[in-house]
Design a protein around this motif. Structure first.
Motif, PDB file in Angstrom:
ATOM      1  N   ALA A  99       0.664  -1.167   0.061  1.00 46.50           N
ATOM      2  CA  ALA A  99       0.045   0.127   0.069  1.00 46.50           C
ATOM      3  C   ALA A  99       0.940   1.255   0.042  1.00 46.50           C
ATOM      4  O   ALA A  99       0.612   2.229  -0.904  1.00 46.50           O
ATOM      5  N   LEU A 100       1.834   1.196   0.688  1.00 46.98           N
ATOM      6  CA  LEU A 100       2.905   2.631   0.958  1.00 46.98           C
ATOM      7  C   LEU A 100       3.537   2.591  -0.502  1.00 46.98           C
ATOM      8  O   LEU A 100       3.689   3.772  -0.965  1.00 46.98           O
ATOM      9  N   LEU A 101       3.880   1.566  -1.069  1.00 46.46           N
ATOM     10  CA  LEU A 101       4.621   1.833  -2.395  1.00 46.46           C
ATOM     11  C   LEU A 101       3.633   2.501  -3.539  1.00 46.46           C
ATOM     12  O   LEU A 101       4.160   3.275  -4.279  1.00 46.46           O
ATOM     13  N   GLY A 102       2.327   2.364  -3.485  1.00 46.45           N
ATOM     14  CA  GLY A 102       1.527   2.960  -4.412  1.00 46.45           C
ATOM     15  C   GLY A 102       1.483   4.374  -4.204  1.00 46.45           C
ATOM     16  O   GLY A 102       1.041   5.420  -5.160  1.00 46.45           O
ATOM     17  N   PHE A 103       1.843   5.123  -2.859  1.00 43.81           N
ATOM     18  CA  PHE A 103       1.777   6.496  -2.814  1.00 43.81           C
ATOM     19  C   PHE A 103       3.412   7.172  -2.928  1.00 43.81           C
ATOM     20  O   PHE A 103       3.207   8.243  -2.877  1.00 43.81           O
ATOM     21  N   MET A 104       4.262   6.306  -3.239  1.00 39.79           N
ATOM     22  CA  MET A 104       5.610   6.980  -3.455  1.00 39.79           C
ATOM     23  C   MET A 104       5.595   7.618  -4.733  1.00 39.79           C
ATOM     24  O   MET A 104       5.173   7.199  -5.794  1.00 39.79           O
ATOM     25  N   GLU A 105       6.450   8.642  -4.659  1.00 44.60           N
ATOM     26  CA  GLU A 105       6.573   9.387  -6.072  1.00 44.60           C
ATOM     27  C   GLU A 105       8.155   9.708  -6.438  1.00 44.60           C
ATOM     28  O   GLU A 105       8.471   9.766  -7.636  1.00 44.60           O
ATOM     29  N   HIS A 106       8.971   9.788  -5.484  1.00 43.91           N
ATOM     30  CA  HIS A 106      10.289  10.206  -5.695  1.00 43.91           C
ATOM     31  C   HIS A 106      10.901   8.902  -6.055  1.00 43.91           C
ATOM     32  O   HIS A 106      10.743   7.874  -5.517  1.00 43.91           O
ATOM     33  N   ALA A 162      -7.234  -9.296 -14.809  1.00 43.09           N
ATOM     34  CA  ALA A 162      -8.281  -8.007 -14.051  1.00 43.09           C
ATOM     35  C   ALA A 162      -7.103  -6.873 -13.783  1.00 43.09           C
ATOM     36  O   ALA A 162      -7.623  -5.717 -13.971  1.00 43.09           O
ATOM     37  N   ALA A 163      -5.790  -7.114 -13.447  1.00 37.78           N
ATOM     38  CA  ALA A 163      -4.742  -6.113 -13.251  1.00 37.78           C
ATOM     39  C   ALA A 163      -4.600  -5.094 -14.149  1.00 37.78           C
ATOM     40  O   ALA A 163      -4.294  -4.057 -14.294  1.00 37.78           O
ATOM     41  N   GLY A 164      -4.640  -6.186 -15.461  1.00 39.37           N
ATOM     42  CA  GLY A 164      -4.429  -5.197 -16.690  1.00 39.37           C
ATOM     43  C   GLY A 164      -5.352  -4.193 -17.095  1.00 39.37           C
ATOM     44  O   GLY A 164      -4.991  -3.113 -17.381  1.00 39.37           O
ATOM     45  N   VAL A 165      -6.605  -4.610 -16.847  1.00 38.07           N
ATOM     46  CA  VAL A 165      -7.591  -3.444 -16.951  1.00 38.07           C
ATOM     47  C   VAL A 165      -7.563  -2.390 -16.063  1.00 38.07           C
ATOM     48  O   VAL A 165      -7.527  -1.250 -16.093  1.00 38.07           O
ATOM     49  N   ILE A 166      -7.289  -3.055 -14.685  1.00 41.65           N
ATOM     50  CA  ILE A 166      -7.514  -1.861 -13.574  1.00 41.65           C
ATOM     51  C   ILE A 166      -6.126  -0.995 -13.794  1.00 41.65           C
ATOM     52  O   ILE A 166      -6.116   0.306 -13.627  1.00 41.65           O
ATOM     53  N   ALA A 167      -4.996  -1.500 -14.252  1.00 36.85           N
ATOM     54  CA  ALA A 167      -3.822  -0.514 -14.630  1.00 36.85           C
ATOM     55  C   ALA A 167      -4.004   0.434 -15.686  1.00 36.85           C
ATOM     56  O   ALA A 167      -3.370   1.471 -15.709  1.00 36.85           O
ATOM     57  N   GLU A 168      -5.089   0.179 -16.532  1.00 35.12           N
ATOM     58  CA  GLU A 168      -5.355   1.218 -17.547  1.00 35.12           C
ATOM     59  C   GLU A 168      -6.188   2.442 -17.042  1.00 35.12           C
ATOM     60  O   GLU A 168      -6.041   3.453 -17.535  1.00 35.12           O
ATOM     61  N   TYR A 169      -6.640   2.215 -15.820  1.00 38.62           N
ATOM     62  CA  TYR A 169      -7.460   3.269 -14.966  1.00 38.62           C
ATOM     63  C   TYR A 169      -6.760   3.774 -14.048  1.00 38.62           C
ATOM     64  O   TYR A 169      -6.622   5.139 -13.670  1.00 38.62           O
ATOM     65  N   SER A 170      -6.080   2.932 -13.233  1.00 35.19           N
ATOM     66  CA  SER A 170      -5.591   3.444 -11.765  1.00 35.19           C
ATOM     67  C   SER A 170      -4.583   2.478 -11.330  1.00 35.19           C
ATOM     68  O   SER A 170      -4.855   1.216 -11.006  1.00 35.19           O
ATOM     69  N   TYR A 171      -3.133   2.715 -11.376  1.00 34.46           N
ATOM     70  CA  TYR A 171      -2.109   1.815 -10.736  1.00 34.46           C
ATOM     71  C   TYR A 171      -2.421   1.654  -9.323  1.00 34.46           C
ATOM     72  O   TYR A 171      -2.216   0.823  -8.762  1.00 34.46           O
ATOM     73  N   LEU A 172      -2.609   2.800  -8.640  1.00 31.94           N
ATOM     74  CA  LEU A 172      -2.935   3.001  -7.134  1.00 31.94           C
ATOM     75  C   LEU A 172      -3.987   1.891  -6.813  1.00 31.94           C
ATOM     76  O   LEU A 172      -3.877   1.208  -5.610  1.00 31.94           O
ATOM     77  N   ALA A 173      -5.019   1.900  -7.534  1.00 34.97           N
ATOM     78  CA  ALA A 173      -5.961   0.868  -7.080  1.00 34.97           C
ATOM     79  C   ALA A 173      -5.487  -0.416  -7.094  1.00 34.97           C
ATOM     80  O   ALA A 173      -6.106  -1.270  -6.284  1.00 34.97           O
ATOM     81  N   GLY A 174      -4.593  -0.700  -8.042  1.00 35.98           N
ATOM     82  CA  GLY A 174      -4.075  -2.147  -8.214  1.00 35.98           C
ATOM     83  C   GLY A 174      -3.095  -2.391  -6.952  1.00 35.98           C
ATOM     84  O   GLY A 174      -3.352  -3.499  -6.208  1.00 35.98           O
ATOM     85  N   PHE A 175      -2.288  -1.439  -6.511  1.00 27.89           N
ATOM     86  CA  PHE A 175      -1.547  -1.626  -5.218  1.00 27.89           C
ATOM     87  C   PHE A 175      -2.515  -1.634  -3.946  1.00 27.89           C
ATOM     88  O   PHE A 175      -2.004  -2.654  -3.071  1.00 27.89           O
TER      89      PHE A 175
END
Length: 447
Positions: A99-106, A162-175
């Protein structure tokens, strides 16, 4: 294979296993249904964040480095603290770190948390394998490992699409989705699975006196076992390109994450459909030939990717190396299970999983370097070379065995005698058992 025979084989595969095994099997399935980070990390970094293939390879390699560390540490924890505490700690910490990885930007933060995810997500593997060996009768273990591998790939087949479809809309949702399902696994383990670690004998027998000497050094000095680990590393280096080199190559060729998700899902679907009939076909074949042929199929299956154009052509190459995986994994795992002493199962499984963890470290660096500097075709050529080397290694490993020895099966004894069989039996005996003991086991560490 007829439908009736397939149905009979399926019924025989699931009969007679303890309830605790099925809860462990369920936790494996739920965990793999949430698989996202390992499959889509390279696409996330290159397409979503805009980083180079080299940086993506570095981050995924750090994820693999975490697995190298945790394979050994978790193996020791599994033997010392127990299977259940290790599983709980690993799954709960994995949920948090993903979950933490999904919010990392740097970039530095992404790399650091990816390392943490690698440590936590790989820590459960030795415990799962050891617990499975603890709770299942010796004569049923091969079958149990095969069913667990089936669950891994059933979950992967669903999650990849499913994750391939999710990734096209939101990677954060996948994490966040992976974090939620991993946390559900921790709850399931806490509620349904008791500790299964065998009690150490309290008598003054010689065997009991020798047990404290089973440490990591014991495993590393086991030449037969380390030979299997080394060859597993070469095979793992090839198979890891399915989640490292393949998405980068497809992304560079203009394909979307959804296209990659559909292509790689073919791997899981085929394993779900073919594991039982192929197992029935290979279980009494010569293990030396099976290992050599599967190594060649793996290497050249990936090498064929260099000639793929449309999506269906990529899917065909996946079919080739998936067949290699179906054959290689159960045959190889049959060796590992029998080479592990009862009170050293965690350490042996940890070192075996090390082959996959080190491959996860090396494969991204190899893929990033070759793709950035020379192009994807060089990567696929390298997989062909690796497959050839691995095939030669399997042939050499078993070349000195007579035909009679290669077909001898070790009769599964009680847990108390298993360590003696594992330490004194030849590779030929172990391989013979992998052939004839019900269903071949598959590696629980492919997950």
């Amino acid at each position: 294979m007829s439908a009736a025979r397939f149905g009979q084989a399926a019924r025989e595969s699931v009969a007679g296993l303890p309830r605790a095994f099925w809860w462990l099997w369920t936790s494996t399935l739920v965990n793999r249904l949430g698989a996202f980070v390992a499959t889509f990390m390279t696409l996330y970094l290159t397409l979503e964040r805009g980083y180079s293939a080299s940086f993506a390879g570095l981050v995924v390699a750090l994820h693999g480095l975490g697995g190298v560390v945790s394979s050994l540490v978790a193996g020791v924890m599994t033997d010392r603290l127990g299977r259940r505490p290790t599983l709980l700690a690993a799954q709960a910490s994995t949920a948090f770190s993903v979950a933490l990885l999904g919010f990392m930007e740097h970039p530095a933060a992404i790399a650091a948390v990816a390392l943490l995810v690698g440590v936590t997500s790989n820590a459960s593997r030795p415990a799962v394998a050891a617990m499975m060996a603890d709770i299942v009768r010796p004569e049923d273990r091969v079958r149990a490992f095969a069913l667990n591998y089936w669950a891994i790939n059933l979950g992967f087949a669903v999650s990849a699409t499913a994750a391939g479809v999710i990734a096209e809309y939101s990677y954060l949702a996948g994490f966040l989705g992976e974090a939620a399902l991993t946390l559900a696994c921790a709850v399931l383990v806490f509620v349904k699975l008791p500790e299964s670690r065998p009690e150490r004998p309290t008598s003054g027998s010689d065997a009991a006196g020798e047990e404290p000497a089973i440490g990591l050094g014991t495993v590393l000095r086991d030449g037969r076992f380390m030979g299997v680990v080394g060859l597993s590393f070469l095979i793992s280096l090839i198979f890891t390109q399915g989640s490292v080199g393949l998405p980068v190559a497809m992304g560079a060729a203009g394909f979307s994450p959804g296209d990659y998700g559909l292509v790689v899902a073919v791997n899981g679907v085929l394993i779900v459909l073919l594991q039982i009939p192929v197992t029935s076909f290979i279980e009494r074949r010569d293990p030396q030939k099976l290992l050599v042929i599967s190594a060649l199929l793996a290497g050249y299956g990936f090498a064929l990717t260099a000639f793929a154009g449309p999506v269906w052509a990529y899917a065909l190459t996946v079919c080739v190396w998936t067949l290699a995986e179906i054959v290689n994994s159960p045959t190889q795992m049959g060796l590992v299970v029998r080479l592990s002493p009862v009170h050293g199962r965690g350490r042996y499984q940890g070192v075996y999983n090390l082959s996959w963890a080190v491959a996860s470290l090396v494969a991204p660096l190899m893929a990033g370097l070759l793709i950035d500097r020379y192009g994807a075709d060089w990567l696929w050529a390298a997989t062909g070379v690796l497959g050839t080397v691995a095939a030669a290694g399997y042939w050499l490993l078993m070349r000195g065995l007579s035909e009679g020895d290669a077909g001898v099966a070790v009769v599964a004894g009680s847990p108390g005698t298993e360590a003696t069989e594992a330490e004194s039996g030849s590779v030929a005996e172990v391989a013979g058992e992998a052939q004839g003991d019900a269903k071949p086991a598959a590696a629980a560490g492919v997950a």
